[in-house]
Design a protein around this motif. Structure first.
Motif, PDB file in Angstrom:
ATOM      1  N   ASP A 254       0.859  -1.184   0.000  1.00 18.69           N
ATOM      2  CA  ASP A 254       0.000   0.000   0.000  1.00 18.69           C
ATOM      3  C   ASP A 254       0.893   1.230   0.000  1.00 18.69           C
ATOM      4  OD1 ASP A 254      -2.304  -1.503   0.068  1.00 18.69           O
ATOM      5  OD2 ASP A 254      -2.536  -1.384   2.244  1.00 18.69           O
ATOM      6  N   LEU A 255       0.730   2.073  -1.011  1.00 16.98           N
ATOM      7  CA  LEU A 255       1.531   3.281  -1.153  1.00 16.98           C
ATOM      8  C   LEU A 255       0.629   4.504  -1.187  1.00 16.98           C
ATOM      9  CD1 LEU A 255       3.892   2.118  -4.052  1.00 16.98           C
ATOM     10  CD2 LEU A 255       4.436   2.144  -1.619  1.00 16.98           C
ATOM     11  N   LEU A 256       1.177   5.629  -0.741  1.00 16.30           N
ATOM     12  CA  LEU A 256       0.503   6.918  -0.862  1.00 16.30           C
ATOM     13  C   LEU A 256       1.392   7.798  -1.727  1.00 16.30           C
ATOM     14  CD1 LEU A 256      -0.508   6.998   2.849  1.00 16.30           C
ATOM     15  CD2 LEU A 256      -2.146   6.984   0.961  1.00 16.30           C
ATOM     16  N   GLU A 257       0.857   8.216  -2.866  1.00 14.09           N
ATOM     17  CA  GLU A 257       1.652   8.906  -3.885  1.00 14.09           C
ATOM     18  C   GLU A 257       1.364  10.405  -3.883  1.00 14.09           C
ATOM     19  OE1 GLU A 257       2.562   8.615  -8.715  1.00 14.09           O
ATOM     20  OE2 GLU A 257       0.841   7.575  -7.842  1.00 14.09           O
ATOM     21  N   VAL A 258       2.443  11.180  -3.995  1.00 14.36           N
ATOM     22  CA  VAL A 258       2.340  12.630  -4.145  1.00 14.36           C
ATOM     23  C   VAL A 258       2.894  12.981  -5.522  1.00 14.36           C
ATOM     24  CG1 VAL A 258       2.928  14.891  -3.199  1.00 14.36           C
ATOM     25  CG2 VAL A 258       2.742  12.914  -1.679  1.00 14.36           C
ATOM     26  N   GLY A 259       2.054  13.488  -6.407  1.00 14.41           N
ATOM     27  CA  GLY A 259       2.477  13.799  -7.762  1.00 14.41           C
ATOM     28  C   GLY A 259       2.875  15.246  -7.937  1.00 14.41           C
ATOM     29  N   ARG A 260       3.653  15.504  -8.981  1.00 18.15           N
ATOM     30  CA  ARG A 260       4.081  16.870  -9.276  1.00 18.15           C
ATOM     31  C   ARG A 260       2.877  17.784  -9.499  1.00 18.15           C
ATOM     32  NH1 ARG A 260       8.956  18.457 -11.101  1.00 18.15           N
ATOM     33  NH2 ARG A 260       9.505  16.344 -11.765  1.00 18.15           N
ATOM     34  N   GLN A 261       1.871  17.286 -10.224  1.00 15.71           N
ATOM     35  CA  GLN A 261       0.687  18.104 -10.486  1.00 15.71           C
ATOM     36  C   GLN A 261      -0.078  18.392  -9.200  1.00 15.71           C
ATOM     37  OE1 GLN A 261      -1.494  16.011 -13.557  1.00 15.71           O
ATOM     38  NE2 GLN A 261      -0.512  17.216 -15.170  1.00 15.71           N
ATOM     39  N   SER A 262      -0.124  17.399  -8.298  1.00 15.47           N
ATOM     40  CA  SER A 262      -0.802  17.614  -7.018  1.00 15.47           C
ATOM     41  C   SER A 262      -0.108  18.713  -6.225  1.00 15.47           C
ATOM     42  CB  SER A 262      -0.817  16.324  -6.197  1.00 15.47           C
ATOM     43  OG  SER A 262      -1.543  15.317  -6.862  1.00 15.47           O
ATOM     44  N   LEU A 263       1.224  18.695  -6.230  1.00  9.49           N
ATOM     45  CA  LEU A 263       1.968  19.717  -5.499  1.00  9.49           C
ATOM     46  C   LEU A 263       1.718  21.102  -6.081  1.00  9.49           C
ATOM     47  CD1 LEU A 263       5.424  17.986  -4.875  1.00  9.49           C
ATOM     48  CD2 LEU A 263       3.659  18.497  -3.194  1.00  9.49           C
ATOM     49  N   SER A 264       1.545  21.172  -7.396  1.00  5.81           N
ATOM     50  CA  SER A 264       1.344  22.478  -8.025  1.00  5.81           C
ATOM     51  C   SER A 264       0.015  23.108  -7.627  1.00  5.81           C
ATOM     52  CB  SER A 264       1.415  22.348  -9.550  1.00  5.81           C
ATOM     53  OG  SER A 264       0.320  21.591 -10.040  1.00  5.81           O
ATOM     54  N   THR A 265      -0.927  22.299  -7.124  1.00  7.58           N
ATOM     55  CA  THR A 265      -2.215  22.849  -6.689  1.00  7.58           C
ATOM     56  C   THR A 265      -2.128  23.482  -5.308  1.00  7.58           C
ATOM     57  OG1 THR A 265      -2.974  20.786  -5.646  1.00  7.58           O
ATOM     58  CG2 THR A 265      -3.409  21.055  -8.003  1.00  7.58           C
TER      59      THR A 265
END
Length: 436
Positions: A254-265
């Motif tokens: 089980d992983l929790l992912e933080v994406g570049r696009q998510s950070l930009s929000t």
């Protein structure tokens, strides 16, 4: 009886094959034998959800609250994400997570603990899943999983912080939590591949992963194994460089992912998030450096930290000249991250490449040991972070620690030989170069 680890692997295989009731019966056997195994409780809920039973929601909530109190916050967040995906409200769980694991929480401490999962070697009585399941197998499994820890009270008073997240302001913490994407992967799945763009990073909530690099001949070298609480992938995201290794699943993960696009929000919180991410990455690079660099090997942990405090850290942009050939040696340098090129000027003014420097490499030692001017130019090829130790302090260390002098002298000698070979300055007679 069979070991808990073997039962878990069998249940995982059955679930992957779509045999959800059989998998549930094995996970239920684990919960019966080891009520503190929150992962098995969550898997019981997964099986029930796959079978269409709404009772799974109660198990996810009960397991999440146990995980929050027992020191497993990322597993609690997995439960919250599953509940949200199926239309249930989990705001109370995420609020409790921020209160207990945020930067202002009084429960976080250096002397902290978490309730461990039971050992994989624990014997577990198992049902014969080849036979028909009892009519009440599903409701009984859900009931057991929901109430498995109702009587448990030995929770830790002090909790471990969540890597990176607990260092953020509570506002940034809340915003990042809202962007985390749950990824649940089976055994053998690849999370990231060496060479692909780094567009996200990951928190490991549960399971075991392997990190490996592949050489030009296709040979794999394992670099590390990762488990609950690990963070990976952030270096490629920060540097905008390709992934340097492949990460694959050794078990259900089980992983929790933080994406570049998510950070930009997170426009208004991006500064706080970036600062925490850079600090986390720097701390990990420093820990890796202390564990692997021969420069730090002779020192104990306290001495290593004291030595690191003597270094100054410098972020350098591509094209920045770190050492200019012919200048007086200012001190010793260590590459914390990034890549640098080394070159030497010929008589006609042209620059001859001598090689490159990567994470962990030490340079600047030749001019210090020989008491001469620098013999090469070092330029950042891409964004890099370099640690610098002034020559006065280097002289004190070399005098006090013979091992450091020996290491630097051997490094300088090897480097001078390599440079001579590149420049064609090796005057060793040809017959002495022949190896017989």
């Amino acid at each position: 009886m069979v070991s808990l680890g073997d039962v878990r692997r069998s249940a995982s295989a059955l679930f992957a094959q779509g045999q959800h009731l059989a998998a549930l019966r094995l996970y239920d056997a684990i919960v019966a034998a080891a009520p503190l195994d929150f992962d098995a409780r969550i898997r019981v809920a997964d099986c029930a959800l796959a079978l269409g039973d709404p009772g799974a929601a109660k198990v996810y909530r009960a397991a999440a609250w146990y995980c929050l109190k027992s020191g497993h916050p990322l597993a609690a967040l997995v439960c919250a994400r599953v509940l949200e995906a199926h239309g249930a409200d989990s705001s109370d769980l995420t609020a409790a997570l921020v209160v207990n694991y945020g930067s202002e929480s009084e429960r976080l401490g250096k002397v902290a603990a978490r309730v461990a999962l039971p050992a994989d070697t624990l014997p577990v009585p198992v049902p014969d899943v080849r036979l028909a399941a009892p009519a009440d197998a599903l409701p009984q499994a859900l009931l057991r999983a929901e109430h498995a820890t109702d009587q448990f009270t030995d929770y830790p008073e002090s909790l471990h912080p969540i890597p990176l997240l607990s260092a953020m302001t509570e506002a940034a913490f809340r915003r990042v939590l809202s962007t985390l994407v749950l990824r649940r992967l089976p055994v053998g799945a690849l999370v990231i591949r060496e060479g692909e763009p780094g567009n996200s990073f990951f928190f490991v909530a549960a399971g075991q992963l392997t990190v490996y690099a592949t050489d030009g001949l296709g040979r794999k070298t394992e670099l590390a194994q990762l488990g609950e609480g690990a963070v990976f992938g952030e270096m490629a995201l920060l540097s905008a460089q390709p992934r340097s290794a492949t990460v694959g699943c050794l078990a259900e993960v089980d992983l929790l992912e933080v994406g570049r696009q998510s950070l930009s929000t997170l426009a208004d919180e991006l500064g706080a998030v970036a600062e925490a991410l850079h600090a986390f990455t720097r701390d990990r690079l420093l820990a890796n450096l202390m564990a692997t660099s021969p420069l730090f090997k002779p020192f104990n942990r306290m001495q290593q930290r004291d030595l690191l405090r003597r270094f100054t850290s410098h972020d350098v942009a591509p094209g920045t000249v770190v050492i200019n050939e012919g200048e007086e040696g200012r001190g010793l340098f260590v590459v914390l991250s990034g890549e640098l090129d080394v070159s030497r000027r010929q008589a006609d003014g042209t620059a001859v490449p001598l090689g490159g420097l990567r994470t962990g490499d030490v340079f600047g030692e030749i001019s210090l040991l020989r008491n001469v001017r620098t013999s090469a130019t070092v330029v950042a090829q891409r964004s890099a972070t370099v640690l610098f130790l002034a020559r006065e302090y280097v002289a004190r260390i070399v005098e006090a620690m013979p091992e450091i002098r020996s290491y630097l002298e051997a490094l300088a000698e090897d480097r001078e030989i390599d440079n001579q070979l590149v420049l064609g300055e090796d005057d060793t007679p040809a017959d002495e170069r022949i190896l017989i």
